[in-house]
Design an enzyme around this catalytic site. Structure first.
Site, mmCIF file in Angstrom:
data_model
loop_
_atom_site.group_PDB
_atom_site.id
_atom_site.type_symbol
_atom_site.label_atom_id
_atom_site.label_comp_id
_atom_site.label_asym_id
_atom_site.label_seq_id
_atom_site.Cartn_x
_atom_site.Cartn_y
_atom_site.Cartn_z
ATOM 1 N N GLU A 108 0.824 -1.345 0.030
ATOM 2 C CA GLU A 108 0.029 -0.036 -0.092
ATOM 3 C C GLU A 108 0.845 1.090 -0.078
ATOM 4 O O GLU A 108 1.891 1.251 0.445
ATOM 5 C CB GLU A 108 -0.903 0.107 1.336
ATOM 6 C CG GLU A 108 -0.024 -0.185 2.746
ATOM 7 C CD GLU A 108 -0.830 -0.488 3.801
ATOM 8 O OE1 GLU A 108 -1.968 -0.715 3.627
ATOM 9 O OE2 GLU A 108 -0.283 -0.124 4.785
ATOM 10 N N CYS A 121 3.611 8.355 1.097
ATOM 11 C CA CYS A 121 4.040 7.399 2.013
ATOM 12 C C CYS A 121 4.141 6.222 1.361
ATOM 13 O O CYS A 121 3.050 5.623 1.021
ATOM 14 C CB CYS A 121 3.067 7.415 3.322
ATOM 15 S SG CYS A 121 3.700 6.069 4.460
ATOM 16 N N CYS A 128 6.341 -7.191 7.176
ATOM 17 C CA CYS A 128 7.492 -6.805 7.970
ATOM 18 C C CYS A 128 7.832 -7.531 8.858
ATOM 19 O O CYS A 128 6.997 -8.346 9.557
ATOM 20 C CB CYS A 128 7.107 -5.307 8.553
ATOM 21 S SG CYS A 128 8.583 -4.510 9.572
ATOM 22 N N CYS A 132 7.002 -5.689 15.748
ATOM 23 C CA CYS A 132 6.479 -4.601 16.539
ATOM 24 C C CYS A 132 4.962 -5.145 17.310
ATOM 25 O O CYS A 132 4.210 -5.023 16.304
ATOM 26 C CB CYS A 132 6.666 -3.222 16.476
ATOM 27 S SG CYS A 132 8.193 -2.710 15.622
ATOM 28 N N CYS A 135 1.595 -3.095 16.027
ATOM 29 C CA CYS A 135 1.372 -2.683 14.710
ATOM 30 C C CYS A 135 0.835 -4.057 13.971
ATOM 31 O O CYS A 135 1.276 -5.095 13.859
ATOM 32 C CB CYS A 135 2.782 -2.393 14.164
ATOM 33 S SG CYS A 135 2.906 -2.412 12.347
ATOM 34 N N CYS A 362 0.340 1.885 9.768
ATOM 35 C CA CYS A 362 0.915 0.956 8.783
ATOM 36 C C CYS A 362 0.487 -0.409 8.570
ATOM 37 O O CYS A 362 0.244 -1.041 9.618
ATOM 38 C CB CYS A 362 2.605 0.973 8.603
ATOM 39 S SG CYS A 362 3.169 0.273 10.223
HETATM 40 S S1 SF4 Z 1 5.856 -0.547 13.254
HETATM 41 FE FE1 SF4 Z 1 5.205 -2.264 12.151
HETATM 42 S S2 SF4 Z 1 5.880 -1.777 10.014
HETATM 43 FE FE2 SF4 Z 1 7.115 -0.492 11.385
HETATM 44 S S3 SF4 Z 1 9.060 -1.711 11.982
HETATM 45 FE FE3 SF4 Z 1 7.513 -2.265 13.498
HETATM 46 S S4 SF4 Z 1 6.308 -4.116 12.503
HETATM 47 FE FE4 SF4 Z 1 7.539 -3.107 10.912
#
Ligand code: SF4
Length: 369
Positions: A108, A121, A128, A132, A135, A362
């Site tokens: 995206e 963006c 990913c 985290c 997220c 995100c």
């Molecule tokens: S916030 Fe989400 S996209 Fe960003 S580094 Fe951490 S896991 Fe990856």
């Protein structure tokens, strides 16, 4: 004792797309012409179409003979990104696009229009591997790295839509790029740096966006930050710190187990020294997790010590994912946090949370499929 860290090396589950024009630099384009039995001057002609006229469909490159168009379509323009849907909010000033890559991978980008600029963006990976916990993208893991062309083409497509008036608000020009979509840009280092060069070189080598208007974000891959500092680029580095202490950061940003706060700040200082650019520190403020006044004091003090006046903190009110226990901090808590950081001599502002109603934290759109 070192905590296990499979995350950075999370194996991509899919392969790269076939070679595309935007994967190649000027020498690579000329070599490709030789391979195809075409004269070298065609390389610049095709690049001028793609980067200058933002034309990604070889059949519409009418200054090329029809046979050449067919040849290059097959060899240098594989299906790259197809829009699945656009979602608009903020009275049409924010537009999120869900793309499907040639192999079905979803990614995206988000276009945000302001009175004085238009910012895109972009994603550097599908999914990913940084995990985290707050997220949405992090929960799904890494699908694969994006190719240089898949990164560049998000920018070309948005620039073309803006130029053609296809985005609410009338015709405009794309001015700013932030690598803050899906993925950890520095975990896809080479392709991201190549993409930055294509995005910022003047036509026919690139899209001509000023390096000073490009932000590359990272969760703090310290060796890659140092490497980026030595590339001779002048892009802004944004470090997603999210807390100033290792104890909490080890869980909030698991890669901290590998490169703790002090190492990340050392690398950031190196970046500021080498590039002369101010570091942006991103801080997703999460209710009762990292929003305590003492953490504001500690954040301001550590940043001031490491970077002096060459740092700016962006506080980002967390955009909660549906069903998640993570939530944004109440406004009075947010105000006090900002005040504490500033009291240490570090400028701190609350980021405009564009796109919340279309789930622009995100990864959320792709996660919803
Ligand atoms: S916030 Fe989400 S996209 Fe960003 S580094 Fe951490 S896991 Fe990856």
């Amino acid at each position: 004792m070192t905590a296990p860290l499979p995350l950075v090396f999370d194996a991509p589950r899919r392969g790269m797309p076939p070679r595309h024009l935007a994967d190649l630099d000027a020498d690579g384009r000329r070599a490709a012409m030789t391979e195809l039995g075409l004269p070298k001057f065609r390389a610049d002609q095709i690049a001028r179409q793609y980067y200058g006229r933002l034309q990604a469909d070889p059949t519409a490159m009418t200054d090329l003979p029809a046979a050449v168009r067919d040849t290059i379509a097959g060899a240098l323009f594989p299906p790259l990104l197809t829009p699945v849907r656009h979602i608009a909010c903020d009275a049409g000033e924010t537009r999120k696009t869900l793309w499907r890559a040639g192999d079905g991978t979803l990614l995206e980008s988000v276009l945000m229009r302001y009175p004085d600029r238009a910012t895109l963006c972009i994603s550097s990976q599908a999914g990913c591997g940084m995990a985290c916990p707050f997220c949405a993208t992090g929960q799904g893991g890494l699908t694969r790295n994006l190719s240089t062309a898949e990164i560049v083409d998000q920018v070309r497509a948005a620039a073309a839509d803006l130029r053609d008036g296809a985005v609410p608000g009338g015709a405009g020009r794309l001015s700013n790029i932030v690598f803050m979509g899906m993925g950890e840009p520095l975990a896809n280092y080479k392709r991201v740096v190549n993409a930055v060069r294509r995005i910022t070189s003047p036509a026919p080598d690139g899209l001509g966006i000023s390096q000073r208007n490009v932000v590359v974000s990272t969760v703090g891959l310290a060796p890659a930050i140092r490497k980026l500092a030595d590339e001779g680029l002048s892009v802004t580095l944004a470090v997603s710190l999210h807390t100033p202490d290792d104890e909490l950061r080890d869980t909030l940003v698991p890669v901290n187990n590998r490169w703790p706060v002090a190492e990340v700040l050392d690398a950031a200082r190196y970046y500021a020294d080498k590039t002369g650019r101010r570091i942006s520190v991103e801080y997703a403020l999460i209710r009762d997790i990292n929003d305590q006044p003492w953490r504001g004091d500690m954040l301001g003090a550590k940043l001031h010590k490491a970077l002096g006046s060459r740092v700016h903190v962006n506080v980002i009110p967390l955009n909660p994912t549906p069903g998640s226990k993570w939530d944004a901090s109440p406004k009075p808590v947010e105000r006090e946090f900002v005040r504490r950081v500033e009291a240490q001599g570090v400028p701190c502002t609350v980021r405009d949370t564009r796109g919340q109603e279309i789930a622009a934290a995100c990864g959320q759109l792709a996660a919803e499929g």
